[in-house]
Design a protein around this motif. Sequence first.
Motif, PDB file in Angstrom:
ATOM      1  N   LYS A 133      -4.916  51.968  34.470  1.00 33.54           N
ATOM      2  CA  LYS A 133      -3.459  51.882  34.411  1.00 33.54           C
ATOM      3  C   LYS A 133      -2.910  51.656  35.808  1.00 33.54           C
ATOM      4  N   LEU A 134      -1.994  50.730  35.876  1.00 26.23           N
ATOM      5  CA  LEU A 134      -1.377  50.438  37.166  1.00 26.23           C
ATOM      6  C   LEU A 134      -0.274  51.469  37.429  1.00 26.23           C
ATOM      7  N   PRO A 135      -0.472  52.286  38.468  1.00 23.57           N
ATOM      8  CA  PRO A 135       0.527  53.336  38.705  1.00 23.57           C
ATOM      9  C   PRO A 135       1.865  52.738  39.099  1.00 23.57           C
ATOM     10  N   GLY A 136       2.923  53.300  38.583  1.00 19.94           N
ATOM     11  CA  GLY A 136       4.271  52.821  38.892  1.00 19.94           C
ATOM     12  C   GLY A 136       4.721  51.721  37.949  1.00 19.94           C
ATOM     13  N   CYS A 137       3.830  51.260  37.098  1.00 22.29           N
ATOM     14  CA  CYS A 137       4.198  50.186  36.174  1.00 22.29           C
ATOM     15  C   CYS A 137       3.838  50.574  34.741  1.00 22.29           C
ATOM     16  N   GLN A 138       4.168  51.804  34.403  1.00 24.92           N
ATOM     17  CA  GLN A 138       3.882  52.254  33.049  1.00 24.92           C
ATOM     18  C   GLN A 138       5.192  52.550  32.339  1.00 24.92           C
ATOM     19  N   ASN A 139       5.352  51.970  31.187  1.00 26.76           N
ATOM     20  CA  ASN A 139       6.533  52.192  30.333  1.00 26.76           C
ATOM     21  C   ASN A 139       7.841  52.020  31.107  1.00 26.76           C
ATOM     22  N   THR A 140       7.937  50.942  31.789  1.00 30.39           N
ATOM     23  CA  THR A 140       9.164  50.707  32.547  1.00 30.39           C
ATOM     24  C   THR A 140      10.076  49.770  31.774  1.00 30.39           C
ATOM     25  N   THR A 141      11.389  50.061  31.821  1.00 32.14           N
ATOM     26  CA  THR A 141      12.339  49.228  31.091  1.00 32.14           C
ATOM     27  C   THR A 141      12.827  48.065  31.951  1.00 32.14           C
ATOM     28  N   SER A 142      12.731  48.199  33.255  1.00 34.69           N
ATOM     29  CA  SER A 142      13.211  47.099  34.103  1.00 34.69           C
ATOM     30  C   SER A 142      12.161  45.998  34.146  1.00 34.69           C
ATOM     31  N   THR A 143      12.523  44.898  34.757  1.00 38.26           N
ATOM     32  CA  THR A 143      11.598  43.756  34.806  1.00 38.26           C
ATOM     33  C   THR A 143      10.890  43.659  36.155  1.00 38.26           C
ATOM     34  N   ASN A 144      10.773  44.785  36.830  1.00 33.77           N
ATOM     35  CA  ASN A 144       9.960  44.790  38.041  1.00 33.77           C
ATOM     36  C   ASN A 144       9.434  46.208  38.246  1.00 33.77           C
ATOM     37  N   CYS A 145       8.351  46.330  39.009  1.00 40.22           N
ATOM     38  CA  CYS A 145       7.815  47.654  39.314  1.00 40.22           C
ATOM     39  C   CYS A 145       7.088  47.632  40.645  1.00 40.22           C
ATOM     40  N   ASN A 146       6.951  48.820  41.210  1.00 36.69           N
ATOM     41  CA  ASN A 146       6.336  48.968  42.521  1.00 36.69           C
ATOM     42  C   ASN A 146       5.035  49.745  42.354  1.00 36.69           C
ATOM     43  N   PHE A 147       3.930  49.095  42.583  1.00 33.05           N
ATOM     44  CA  PHE A 147       2.646  49.791  42.394  1.00 33.05           C
ATOM     45  C   PHE A 147       1.932  50.027  43.722  1.00 33.05           C
ATOM     46  N   SER A 148       2.714  50.306  44.761  1.00 32.27           N
ATOM     47  CA  SER A 148       2.129  50.538  46.079  1.00 32.27           C
ATOM     48  C   SER A 148       1.205  51.746  46.106  1.00 32.27           C
ATOM     49  N   SER A 149       1.418  52.639  45.179  1.00 31.90           N
ATOM     50  CA  SER A 149       0.590  53.843  45.217  1.00 31.90           C
ATOM     51  C   SER A 149      -0.810  53.606  44.673  1.00 31.90           C
ATOM     52  N   VAL A 150      -1.052  52.384  44.261  1.00 33.72           N
ATOM     53  CA  VAL A 150      -2.425  52.120  43.806  1.00 33.72           C
ATOM     54  C   VAL A 150      -3.345  52.250  45.005  1.00 33.72           C
ATOM     55  N   GLU A 151      -4.387  52.972  44.832  1.00 38.22           N
ATOM     56  CA  GLU A 151      -5.278  53.171  45.984  1.00 38.22           C
ATOM     57  C   GLU A 151      -6.408  52.176  45.905  1.00 38.22           C
ATOM     58  N   LEU A 152      -6.088  51.033  46.445  1.00 38.91           N
ATOM     59  CA  LEU A 152      -7.104  49.986  46.439  1.00 38.91           C
ATOM     60  C   LEU A 152      -8.097  50.295  47.538  1.00 38.91           C
ATOM     61  N   LYS A 153      -9.322  50.420  47.130  1.00 37.27           N
ATOM     62  CA  LYS A 153     -10.329  50.737  48.148  1.00 37.27           C
ATOM     63  C   LYS A 153     -10.607  49.529  49.022  1.00 37.27           C
ATOM     64  N   ASN A 154     -10.439  48.377  48.430  1.00 43.44           N
ATOM     65  CA  ASN A 154     -10.809  47.167  49.153  1.00 43.44           C
ATOM     66  C   ASN A 154      -9.787  46.072  48.871  1.00 43.44           C
ATOM     67  N   VAL A 155      -8.980  45.769  49.854  1.00 43.14           N
ATOM     68  CA  VAL A 155      -7.965  44.730  49.657  1.00 43.14           C
ATOM     69  C   VAL A 155      -8.555  43.332  49.738  1.00 43.14           C
ATOM     70  N   PHE A 156      -9.861  43.264  49.950  1.00 42.36           N
ATOM     71  CA  PHE A 156     -10.481  41.943  50.069  1.00 42.36           C
ATOM     72  C   PHE A 156     -11.192  41.533  48.787  1.00 42.36           C
ATOM     73  N   GLU A 157     -11.126  42.400  47.812  1.00 35.72           N
ATOM     74  CA  GLU A 157     -11.760  42.060  46.541  1.00 35.72           C
ATOM     75  C   GLU A 157     -10.735  41.442  45.618  1.00 35.72           C
ATOM     76  N   LYS A 158     -11.224  40.628  44.702  1.00 32.43           N
ATOM     77  CA  LYS A 158     -10.293  39.995  43.755  1.00 32.43           C
ATOM     78  C   LYS A 158      -9.900  41.014  42.684  1.00 32.43           C
ATOM     79  N   ILE A 159      -8.598  41.016  42.397  1.00 32.52           N
ATOM     80  CA  ILE A 159      -8.033  41.971  41.441  1.00 32.52           C
ATOM     81  C   ILE A 159      -7.475  41.199  40.250  1.00 32.52           C
ATOM     82  N   GLU A 160      -7.631  41.785  39.089  1.00 32.29           N
ATOM     83  CA  GLU A 160      -7.021  41.199  37.879  1.00 32.29           C
ATOM     84  C   GLU A 160      -5.902  42.123  37.416  1.00 32.29           C
TER      85      GLU A 160
END
Lengths: 572, 186
Positions: free
Chosen positions: A84-111
Amino acid sequence: MVQSVKRKQGWHLLQCLRKVFSWRASLSWVLEGLGGEANLKPENVEIHIIDDNFFLKWNSSSESVRNVTFSADYQILGTDNWKKLPGCQNTTSTNCNFSSVELKNVFEKIELRIRAEEGNNTSIWYEVEPFVPFLEAQIGPPDVHLEAEDKAIILSISPPGTEDSIMWATDRLNFRYSVVIWKNSSSLEERTETVFPEDKIYKLSPEITYCLKVKAELPLQSRVGYYSPVYCINTTERHNVPSPENIQINADNQVFVLKWDYPYENTTFRAQWLRAFFKKIPGKHSGKWKQILNCENVTTTRCVFPRNAFPSGIYYVRVQASNGNGTSFWSEEKKFYIEMKTVIFPPVISLKSITDDSLHVSVGASEESENTSVNQLYPLIYEVIFWENTSNAERKVLEKRTEFTFLDLKPLTVYCVKARALIENDRRNKSSSFSDTVCEKTKPGDTSKTWLKAGICTALFSIPVVIYVVRLFLRCVNYVFFPSSKPPSSVDEYFSDQPLKNLLLSTSEEQTERCFIIENASIITEIEETNEIDEVHKKYNSQTSQDSGNYSNEDENSGSKISEEFLQQDSV
Amino acid sequence: MTYRCLLQMVLLLCFSTTALSMNYSLLRFQQRRSDMVCQKLLRQLPSTPQHCLEVRMDFQVPEEMKQAQQFQKEDAVLVIYEMLQQIFSILTRDFSSTGWSETVIEDLLVELQGQMVHLEPIQKEIMQRKNFTTGDMTIPHLKKYYINLGQYLKSMEYNSSAWTVVRAEMFKNFSFLKRLTGYLRD
């Protein structure tokens, strides 16, 4: 009747239409109910990343304001583990902020995938194209702190993102900052400069309000960030002690000479140096500036310090003035490069004549360079200068090889060579001094050889001839200038009858001549004379018949004969 | 006569073609020298308690570093540059707990920066020609490895044990750099 029929028809028509409309309404409702999943699906989903802030934006296809919520998942490409993408769960608006996702590696491809939900209905997943966060990320505005001097502004810039930034963790030291500065009064006079995190902007005027904005760049990745907000600051009034200007550093043998300009007398100066790499590191490094030992409290506008005080590298130098009125601001920081401590020794050349039109050159390392490892660590090429000894025309050749040949030369000519070593492709064009000049004569040519052989042969033959001629000459000389005292051979014969022996042994023997005893002197003499005269006449005749030209001889002969006759007559 | 002309023409052609690729030769020499100097300086830094090295840390060392892999010279330049940058970045952190000589560290930083300056023109040229988003994942893997090193240091509060481990990693880095330097040929 007709009217009632018409009324009835109208009523039926109305009923029909009502039914049609209600049917349509119910149909649309049904359709909405059925195709509601397709309409709920989010559209135009976009990802925005600025520094460590991750945003997701999309459009909702449904126009009605209903209880539609959106949820997103993510996973690392290749794994099958949607989270689950944190900050983007059950949101009514058409945008969300998922900065709190703790990506271990920003160099890997994400889906990423996102879907809409309404009650129990969920749309199908909208899948975002896989991406590498580091490459999608945009460079945010840097944080800027300003301090003003009279003619300069000191900048302290913090890199984009926080200190714990994951996105720029590997590039914090690689940022370059582009500053646009202008006078508040006229925005036309804009100036753009590229600065380090801790740097100064010079050449400003005192007591003026300047405004500036800064953006960060990663030049080697060709990425440019957003501008910071505009900051404005006033420069101070003119300082009573001006800063030194026009700093220059020159190398001179084993020393460096630091010079600057200063308008006033009776001032002491001091100079400091800093290793250039400190500029790349954000944060104040004012403590890293070090005093140049020979340039402390100098009263002239120059100072000299030894070369070995600074190992090779890149440095910054600054100078400060102080007099009775106070201390100036630091001068502009001058960057200077000290070249590597490599000394290239001149090569050693040997020249050999092989044929009549070529010379073989051997380039070797000198004895001194054998001991150092310079030549092994740097690729060297040689600049070879080649000329004919009698002319000044020089030929310059760049050679990588250490053994090579000059062709198409003239036979029996002296050619000279000198060379120096260069570091291949060095931008600073570092080179050794020239080697000693070496000269060599080319061998004689084939045609010359035959001439030479002929010459030798003729020489060999001519030697005895010459000797003979010389001897003859000497003989002539001797004959003319130094005649021998020997009498001619005929005289020699005559005198040889009287041997010396007789002269010595004989005492009183007189030498007598042959004489005739005369009794009948007149008869005998006459007979003898007539005979003689006849003989003379005969001789005379014979002589005249033979020698008609020798008149003088005949006269003499006849004259002598006649005188003999007279003598004999007298004696009788 | 014509043979002599031909020979000279051939020599001239050979020389002109090699002139273009001579940049890599110089770079290789400079890099080799730089590697030697850096390793020498690293050895001057004393390594504190050996037991620190017994702890096995997984920094996710890239496969390219561990295995013998062929590199094209352009890729080698990019990888070398990235590594020099990252080693530089790590050495700028707080090493005060180690008691290491500041002069030695500064000399290392000077050497690394100097070599980066040598690489920059070629690196820039390659980056302009090459699209950064290529399938080659060597550089992202390397970046991840260095982030791990940095985070490890930070988590250990930059103590001397952590620095000892990092120093050991540096030696591995330089031997990889030496291998990469060998690919800088024409």
